[in-house]
Design a protein around this motif. Structure first.
Motif, PDB file in Angstrom:
ATOM      1  N   LEU A  36     131.142  14.012  38.580  1.00  0.00           N
ATOM      2  CA  LEU A  36     131.721  12.889  39.315  1.00  0.00           C
ATOM      3  C   LEU A  36     131.791  13.188  40.799  1.00  0.00           C
ATOM      4  O   LEU A  36     131.446  12.340  41.638  1.00  0.00           O
ATOM      5  N   LEU A  37     132.224  14.390  41.135  1.00  0.00           N
ATOM      6  CA  LEU A  37     132.336  14.790  42.537  1.00  0.00           C
ATOM      7  C   LEU A  37     130.986  14.719  43.237  1.00  0.00           C
ATOM      8  O   LEU A  37     130.878  14.227  44.367  1.00  0.00           O
ATOM      9  N   GLU A  38     129.937  15.187  42.578  1.00  0.00           N
ATOM     10  CA  GLU A  38     128.605  15.122  43.169  1.00  0.00           C
ATOM     11  C   GLU A  38     128.198  13.678  43.450  1.00  0.00           C
ATOM     12  O   GLU A  38     127.713  13.350  44.546  1.00  0.00           O
ATOM     13  N   ASN A  39     128.391  12.800  42.485  1.00  0.00           N
ATOM     14  CA  ASN A  39     127.957  11.414  42.653  1.00  0.00           C
ATOM     15  C   ASN A  39     128.785  10.676  43.696  1.00  0.00           C
ATOM     16  O   ASN A  39     128.243   9.879  44.477  1.00  0.00           O
ATOM     17  N   VAL A  40     130.080  10.943  43.736  1.00  0.00           N
ATOM     18  CA  VAL A  40     130.938  10.332  44.753  1.00  0.00           C
ATOM     19  C   VAL A  40     130.547  10.829  46.140  1.00  0.00           C
ATOM     20  O   VAL A  40     130.488  10.061  47.111  1.00  0.00           O
ATOM     21  N   THR A  41     130.278  12.117  46.257  1.00  0.00           N
ATOM     22  CA  THR A  41     129.890  12.691  47.540  1.00  0.00           C
ATOM     23  C   THR A  41     128.599  12.067  48.043  1.00  0.00           C
ATOM     24  O   THR A  41     128.486  11.681  49.217  1.00  0.00           O
ATOM     25  N   LYS A  42     127.612  11.961  47.179  1.00  0.00           N
ATOM     26  CA  LYS A  42     126.330  11.385  47.586  1.00  0.00           C
ATOM     27  C   LYS A  42     126.455   9.900  47.923  1.00  0.00           C
ATOM     28  O   LYS A  42     125.725   9.396  48.775  1.00  0.00           O
ATOM     29  N   TRP A  43     127.362   9.205  47.255  1.00  0.00           N
ATOM     30  CA  TRP A  43     127.550   7.787  47.554  1.00  0.00           C
ATOM     31  C   TRP A  43     128.056   7.596  48.977  1.00  0.00           C
ATOM     32  O   TRP A  43     127.706   6.633  49.659  1.00  0.00           O
ATOM     33  N   GLY A  44     128.929   8.519  49.442  1.00  0.00           N
ATOM     34  CA  GLY A  44     129.195   8.650  50.865  1.00  0.00           C
ATOM     35  C   GLY A  44     130.236   7.745  51.483  1.00  0.00           C
ATOM     36  O   GLY A  44     130.217   7.555  52.695  1.00  0.00           O
ATOM     37  N   TYR A  45     131.160   7.195  50.716  1.00  0.00           N
ATOM     38  CA  TYR A  45     132.167   6.288  51.281  1.00  0.00           C
ATOM     39  C   TYR A  45     133.418   7.041  51.702  1.00  0.00           C
ATOM     40  O   TYR A  45     133.797   8.042  51.092  1.00  0.00           O
ATOM     41  N   LYS A  46     134.091   6.513  52.723  1.00  0.00           N
ATOM     42  CA  LYS A  46     135.393   7.026  53.118  1.00  0.00           C
ATOM     43  C   LYS A  46     136.453   6.518  52.132  1.00  0.00           C
ATOM     44  O   LYS A  46     136.206   5.635  51.331  1.00  0.00           O
TER      45      LYS A  46
END
Length: 430
Positions: free
Chosen positions: A157-167
């Motif tokens: 989850l952390l990887e996908n959230v990081t790549k999605w890139g939102y504040k």
């Protein structure tokens, strides 16, 4: 066609009725639809056209998903592992029924134009498909917590959230009861609860082997525990979105009926749908509340059940709070904060960057050192593919040491000879 459990077949045939069930069985003889959802933070959608750092891109052979603004069906399934734009977070590979969340959120906000949402929680968020959709659809200043109780799934989850890139997007690793104990409150809570997975039988044969009546019993009881904790964390006037990827009524309608009796202030919120979407309503006799069931062979998707409930007087979420909605450090400590929001595009805009060709982009994603052009500045450099940042390297002159996180790296030794893109440029060579 995979052999379905006899008890599942008997129950589901009776539940759906003969005509629906035969259409469902026929779906196993067809290829499952392939769909992606674009990231509007990194791509500007104009019909089927996109804008990525000045380069116009287009979905290759894409057909829009009717209930999602950024969703597209693809004619065939490419090898997403070898698409650098996938790793750059330009799009997410997501099953089409799950994208119905976009229509839900759109209608909630449309019904009440003055609606404001300060805080949201995705209680069971891994691997991140619905969570990244939620983050995209919510107001920019709304803080979203995406939570996953299982540690290794929280890492994905952390990887996908990081790549999605939102504040304003945080990942936590906690149990639902930890949120309740921390007394954190939210305007919108998504409970995409663990389930028996009947809706994924066509897509994943492992779910067939794992199915049993005992597992169904275990799931509906766990689901009620999760919802109880979530309801305690929901602000008055807030919205809880409940979903599963299964068909049986024990995990679906019967749970909704239980919520309406257990929580005196709970009301079901209707969502308008179009007949051509072929979404099925309640299959529980005597239960007529608006619920939405996606059935393979009837809807163009895998299986999904979803229902929206409001806490309180039935009005849409309104922000009555002042100040920052960001939880306190003590609350974050209580629920096991994994990360603050970040992006693979974390270099300042004026920082040095280097464009990579396809072969070098794949080499970078595999964790290999690179040799950059001689005039590249020393130090931290951003590397890009088709103008889209992939991550960073540390350039020491003779080579550039790879800083791409090790858990994210492509493991295969095979590198395709050419790039077969999901998105392609209209004004530049690949």
């Amino acid at each position: 066609m995979a052999e379905l459990p006899v008890l599942f077949t008997e129950y589901t045939r009776q539940l759906m009725g003969e005509e629906r069930f035969e259409r469902y069985l026929h779906s196993f003889e067809e290829d499952a639809p392939v769909s992606i959802r674009l990231n509007p933070l990194k791509t500007e959608v104009r019909g089927k056209r996109l804008e990525v750092r000045g380069k116009r891109l287009e979905v290759r052979d894409g057909e829009p998903v009717a209930w999602c603004r950024d969703g597209y069906y693809l004619k065939q399934r490419p090898n997403f592992t070898f698409d650098p734009l996938f790793h750059a977070g330009c799009y997410y590979v997501q099953e089409a029924a799950s994208m119905f969340l976009d229509e839900v959120l759109r209608q909630i906000y449309t019904a009440e134009p003055t609606l404001l949402c300060n805080s949201a929680l995705d209680m069971c968020a891994a691997p991140g498909g619905k969570s990244t959709l939620l983050r995209t659809a919510l107001p920019e200043d709304c803080v979203l917590n995406s939570n996953e109780p299982i540690r290794n799934r929280a890492s994905i989850l952390l990887e996908n959230v990081t790549k999605w890139g939102y504040k304003n997007h945080f990942v936590t690793n906690a149990f639902p009861k930890d949120y309740r104990k921390a007394k954190m409150k939210f305007d919108i809570i998504l409970c995409d609860v663990p389930c028996s997975g009947e809706g994924m039988f066509r897509k994943d044969e492992a779910t067939i082997r794992e199915w049993s009546p005992q597992n169904v019993e275990k799931c509906w009881q766990l689901q009620r525990d999760i919802v109880s904790d979530a309801w305690a964390c929901l602000n008055d006037g807030g919205v809880l979105i409940y979903s599963t990827c299964t068909f049986n009524t024990k995990e679906n309608e019967e749970n909704i009926r239980w919520m309406l009796s257990e929580f005196e202030d709970a009301k079901v919120v209707p969502i308008d749908t179009k007949p051509e979407w072929n979404i099925t309503g309640s299959l529980l006799e005597g239960f007529t509340e608006p619920v939405y069931r996606f059935i393979p062979g009837i809807t163009r998707s895998e299986g999904l059940f979803i229902c929206v409930l409001c806490k309180g007087d039935g009005q849409a979420v309104r922000s009555r709070r002042t100040g920052s909605p960001k939880p306190s450090d003590r609350q974050f400590e209580a629920v096991g904060l994994c990360t603050s929001p970040m992006s693979t595009t974390s270099l300042p805009a004026e920082g040095p960057s280097v464009e990579l060709n396809y072969q070098k982009a794949i080499a970078y994603l595999r964790g290999e050192a690179l040799v950059l052009p001689a005039d590249t500045p020393r130090g931290i450099v951003e590397v890009c593919f088709m103008g889209k940042p992939l991550g960073q390297v540390k350039n020491i002159g003779s080579r550039a040491n790879n800083l791409y996180p090790k858990p994210w790296r492509i493991k295969t030794t095979h590198i395709p000879d050419e790039y077969i893109p999901v998105l392609f440029s209209l004004n530049s060579k690949l």
